[in-house]
Scaffold this motif. Structure first.
Motif, PDB file in Angstrom:
ATOM      1  N   THR A 254      -3.448  -0.088  -5.426  1.00 48.02           N
ATOM      2  CA  THR A 254      -3.274  -1.543  -5.396  1.00 48.02           C
ATOM      3  C   THR A 254      -2.819  -2.012  -4.029  1.00 48.02           C
ATOM      4  O   THR A 254      -3.291  -3.039  -3.516  1.00 48.02           O
ATOM      5  CB  THR A 254      -2.245  -1.969  -6.464  1.00 48.02           C
ATOM      6  OG1 THR A 254      -2.684  -1.539  -7.759  1.00 48.02           O
ATOM      7  CG2 THR A 254      -2.060  -3.482  -6.454  1.00 48.02           C
ATOM      8  N   ALA A 255      -1.912  -1.269  -3.402  1.00 49.39           N
ATOM      9  CA  ALA A 255      -1.430  -1.628  -2.066  1.00 49.39           C
ATOM     10  C   ALA A 255      -2.575  -1.622  -1.054  1.00 49.39           C
ATOM     11  O   ALA A 255      -2.678  -2.527  -0.209  1.00 49.39           O
ATOM     12  CB  ALA A 255      -0.338  -0.653  -1.630  1.00 49.39           C
ATOM     13  N   VAL A 256      -3.446  -0.624  -1.123  1.00 52.05           N
ATOM     14  CA  VAL A 256      -4.593  -0.554  -0.205  1.00 52.05           C
ATOM     15  C   VAL A 256      -5.544  -1.721  -0.459  1.00 52.05           C
ATOM     16  O   VAL A 256      -6.076  -2.325   0.482  1.00 52.05           O
ATOM     17  CB  VAL A 256      -5.332   0.790  -0.350  1.00 52.05           C
ATOM     18  CG1 VAL A 256      -6.600   0.804   0.507  1.00 52.05           C
ATOM     19  CG2 VAL A 256      -4.425   1.938   0.061  1.00 52.05           C
ATOM     20  N   LEU A 257      -5.775  -2.070  -1.718  1.00 48.48           N
ATOM     21  CA  LEU A 257      -6.643  -3.209  -2.037  1.00 48.48           C
ATOM     22  C   LEU A 257      -6.088  -4.494  -1.454  1.00 48.48           C
ATOM     23  O   LEU A 257      -6.846  -5.339  -0.939  1.00 48.48           O
ATOM     24  CB  LEU A 257      -6.798  -3.333  -3.558  1.00 48.48           C
ATOM     25  CG  LEU A 257      -7.637  -2.259  -4.259  1.00 48.48           C
ATOM     26  CD1 LEU A 257      -7.562  -2.417  -5.770  1.00 48.48           C
ATOM     27  CD2 LEU A 257      -9.090  -2.313  -3.792  1.00 48.48           C
ATOM     28  N   VAL A 258      -4.773  -4.655  -1.505  1.00 46.24           N
ATOM     29  CA  VAL A 258      -4.141  -5.851  -0.929  1.00 46.24           C
ATOM     30  C   VAL A 258      -4.316  -5.867   0.590  1.00 46.24           C
ATOM     31  O   VAL A 258      -4.646  -6.903   1.189  1.00 46.24           O
ATOM     32  CB  VAL A 258      -2.645  -5.899  -1.302  1.00 46.24           C
ATOM     33  CG1 VAL A 258      -1.934  -7.006  -0.520  1.00 46.24           C
ATOM     34  CG2 VAL A 258      -2.477  -6.126  -2.798  1.00 46.24           C
ATOM     35  N   LEU A 259      -4.112  -4.713   1.233  1.00 41.76           N
ATOM     36  CA  LEU A 259      -4.276  -4.623   2.686  1.00 41.76           C
ATOM     37  C   LEU A 259      -5.713  -4.943   3.097  1.00 41.76           C
ATOM     38  O   LEU A 259      -5.949  -5.591   4.123  1.00 41.76           O
ATOM     39  CB  LEU A 259      -3.896  -3.223   3.175  1.00 41.76           C
ATOM     40  CG  LEU A 259      -2.415  -2.843   3.074  1.00 41.76           C
ATOM     41  CD1 LEU A 259      -2.212  -1.392   3.502  1.00 41.76           C
ATOM     42  CD2 LEU A 259      -1.561  -3.768   3.931  1.00 41.76           C
ATOM     43  N   ALA A 261      -7.910  -6.787   1.283  1.00 39.64           N
ATOM     44  CA  ALA A 261      -8.217  -8.189   0.959  1.00 39.64           C
ATOM     45  C   ALA A 261      -7.617  -9.147   1.977  1.00 39.64           C
ATOM     46  O   ALA A 261      -8.174 -10.217   2.255  1.00 39.64           O
ATOM     47  CB  ALA A 261      -7.704  -8.515  -0.444  1.00 39.64           C
ATOM     48  N   THR A 262      -6.475  -8.780   2.557  1.00 41.96           N
ATOM     49  CA  THR A 262      -5.824  -9.636   3.530  1.00 41.96           C
ATOM     50  C   THR A 262      -6.267  -9.345   4.970  1.00 41.96           C
ATOM     51  O   THR A 262      -5.793  -9.996   5.908  1.00 41.96           O
ATOM     52  CB  THR A 262      -4.302  -9.470   3.429  1.00 41.96           C
ATOM     53  OG1 THR A 262      -3.957  -8.083   3.580  1.00 41.96           O
ATOM     54  CG2 THR A 262      -3.792  -9.999   2.089  1.00 41.96           C
ATOM     55  N   GLY A 263      -7.152  -8.354   5.132  1.00 43.04           N
ATOM     56  CA  GLY A 263      -7.679  -8.048   6.450  1.00 43.04           C
ATOM     57  C   GLY A 263      -6.746  -7.267   7.342  1.00 43.04           C
ATOM     58  O   GLY A 263      -6.998  -7.143   8.550  1.00 43.04           O
ATOM     59  N   VAL A 264      -5.681  -6.694   6.781  1.00 43.79           N
ATOM     60  CA  VAL A 264      -4.742  -5.925   7.589  1.00 43.79           C
ATOM     61  C   VAL A 264      -5.373  -4.624   8.081  1.00 43.79           C
ATOM     62  O   VAL A 264      -5.138  -4.191   9.208  1.00 43.79           O
ATOM     63  CB  VAL A 264      -3.472  -5.623   6.761  1.00 43.79           C
ATOM     64  CG1 VAL A 264      -2.520  -4.717   7.563  1.00 43.79           C
ATOM     65  CG2 VAL A 264      -2.767  -6.901   6.377  1.00 43.79           C
ATOM     66  N   VAL A 265      -6.183  -3.999   7.244  1.00 40.75           N
ATOM     67  CA  VAL A 265      -6.900  -2.791   7.632  1.00 40.75           C
ATOM     68  C   VAL A 265      -8.396  -2.979   7.378  1.00 40.75           C
ATOM     69  O   VAL A 265      -8.800  -3.807   6.545  1.00 40.75           O
ATOM     70  CB  VAL A 265      -6.408  -1.547   6.884  1.00 40.75           C
ATOM     71  CG1 VAL A 265      -4.964  -1.248   7.217  1.00 40.75           C
ATOM     72  CG2 VAL A 265      -6.586  -1.721   5.382  1.00 40.75           C
ATOM     73  N   SER A 266      -9.198  -2.212   8.087  1.00 40.64           N
ATOM     74  CA  SER A 266     -10.643  -2.262   7.913  1.00 40.64           C
ATOM     75  C   SER A 266     -11.075  -1.196   6.913  1.00 40.64           C
ATOM     76  O   SER A 266     -10.507  -0.109   6.859  1.00 40.64           O
ATOM     77  CB  SER A 266     -11.343  -2.026   9.252  1.00 40.64           C
ATOM     78  OG  SER A 266     -12.731  -1.885   9.083  1.00 40.64           O
ATOM     79  N   ALA A 267     -12.094  -1.507   6.130  1.00 39.77           N
ATOM     80  CA  ALA A 267     -12.573  -0.577   5.102  1.00 39.77           C
ATOM     81  C   ALA A 267     -13.307   0.603   5.696  1.00 39.77           C
ATOM     82  O   ALA A 267     -13.369   1.678   5.100  1.00 39.77           O
ATOM     83  CB  ALA A 267     -13.494  -1.306   4.122  1.00 39.77           C
ATOM     84  N   VAL A 268     -13.900   0.442   6.893  1.00 40.98           N
ATOM     85  CA  VAL A 268     -14.681   1.513   7.501  1.00 40.98           C
ATOM     86  C   VAL A 268     -14.196   1.781   8.928  1.00 40.98           C
ATOM     87  O   VAL A 268     -13.455   1.015   9.491  1.00 40.98           O
ATOM     88  CB  VAL A 268     -16.185   1.157   7.540  1.00 40.98           C
ATOM     89  CG1 VAL A 268     -16.720   1.086   6.119  1.00 40.98           C
ATOM     90  CG2 VAL A 268     -16.433  -0.141   8.273  1.00 40.98           C
TER      91      VAL A 268
END
Length: 268
Positions: A254-259, A261-268
């Motif tokens: 859930t924490a990673v999903l929030v990060l 969704a908020t653009g704090v980290v990139s998915a790739v």
């Protein structure tokens, strides 16, 4: 990164998923599937040391059983079960190696896998009878647990989580399910690590590369931390359930999903 590998390899939380998350959060890049596979050599060396007596006993019994039928007892059969259970992940790992190195390392995939597979672990803990002992293992169990191990090719699922869950569904005692899963991982992980060693220096896809010194240090640290982690985990399973890790997986995913969704980290 090596400390993360050592801490999470044996816990049902996915070491490959955690390495992908940590490398992006702290280093703004993906360490890569090859780096993950190579550092696993350290944690699997820890398994070899921790289970040294068991491994020597099983290998000796297997060799004797090949020559003399009277020696074909539980350890002889266990040797065959490890061989049989290793086949699925070796085949699928080679067949889907390009996908494993790129597509499934997306953080959206990892975060969802952390959350969704926690339900599988919880269900296994809930309905598993935990009544079958090592002398009751069969070749069908080896195939089922071996197939379950292939789920670990998806970061976020967890090798130990998938094999222990499969063992619990089959009615195995919790510690036996963990021990068999760890033994099952040894040939596959060593083969994967050695096969991926050249690519760790020059990743086939975008990502960070490593020097020989960095890989050597990473393997050594993963060995030391992993040896402590496997000893602690097996003692933990004697007195506690897997629900503790279910809660952690849901929170981490859930924490990673929030990060994301908020653009704090990139998915790739």
């Amino acid at each position: 990164m090596a400390v993360v590998q050592g801490l999470t390899e044996f816990l049902p939380v996915s070491s490959s998923g955690h390495l992908a998350i940590v490398s992006r959060v702290f280093f703004a890049g993906d360490a890569g599937a090859s780096f993950t596979a190579v550092t696993q050599l350290g944690t699997e060396a820890a398994v070899l040391v921790y289970f040294a007596r068991d491994i020597v006993r099983i290998v000796t019994a297997w060799c004797r059983g090949l020559l003399v039928a009277e020696h074909r007892g539980t350890d002889y059969r266990l040797g065959w079960y490890v061989i049989i259970g290793t086949i699925p992940i070796c085949v699928l790992g080679l067949f889907f190696k390009d996908v494993i190195r790129s597509g499934v390392r997306n953080l959206w995939v990892i975060a969802v896998a952390l959350v969704v597979f926690s339900a599988v672990i919880a269900l296994a803990e809930r309905i598993g009878r935990q009544s079958r002992e090592v002398n009751e293992l069969t070749w069908r169990d080896a195939i089922v647990v071996g197939i379950a191990q292939t789920l670990a090719l998806v970061p976020g699922v967890s090798r130990s989580g998938s094999t222990i869950s499969a063992g619990l569904f089959l009615g195995l005692e919790r510690e036996l399910a963990a021990r068999f899963g760890f033994l099952l991982a040894i040939p596959a992980v060593f083969a994967s690590g050695l096969f991926s060693l050249p690519d760790a220096f020059r990743p086939v896809s975008e990502g960070m590369s490593a020097t020989g010194a960095q890989l050597g240090v990473a393997i050594a640290i993963a060995f030391v931390v992993g040896l402590a982690a496997v000893a602690w985990f097996l003692r933990f399973l004697l007195r506690h359930s897997m629900y503790w890790f279910v809660g952690y997986r849901v929170a981490a995913g859930t924490a990673v999903l929030v990060l994301l969704a908020t653009g704090v980290v990139s998915a790739v």
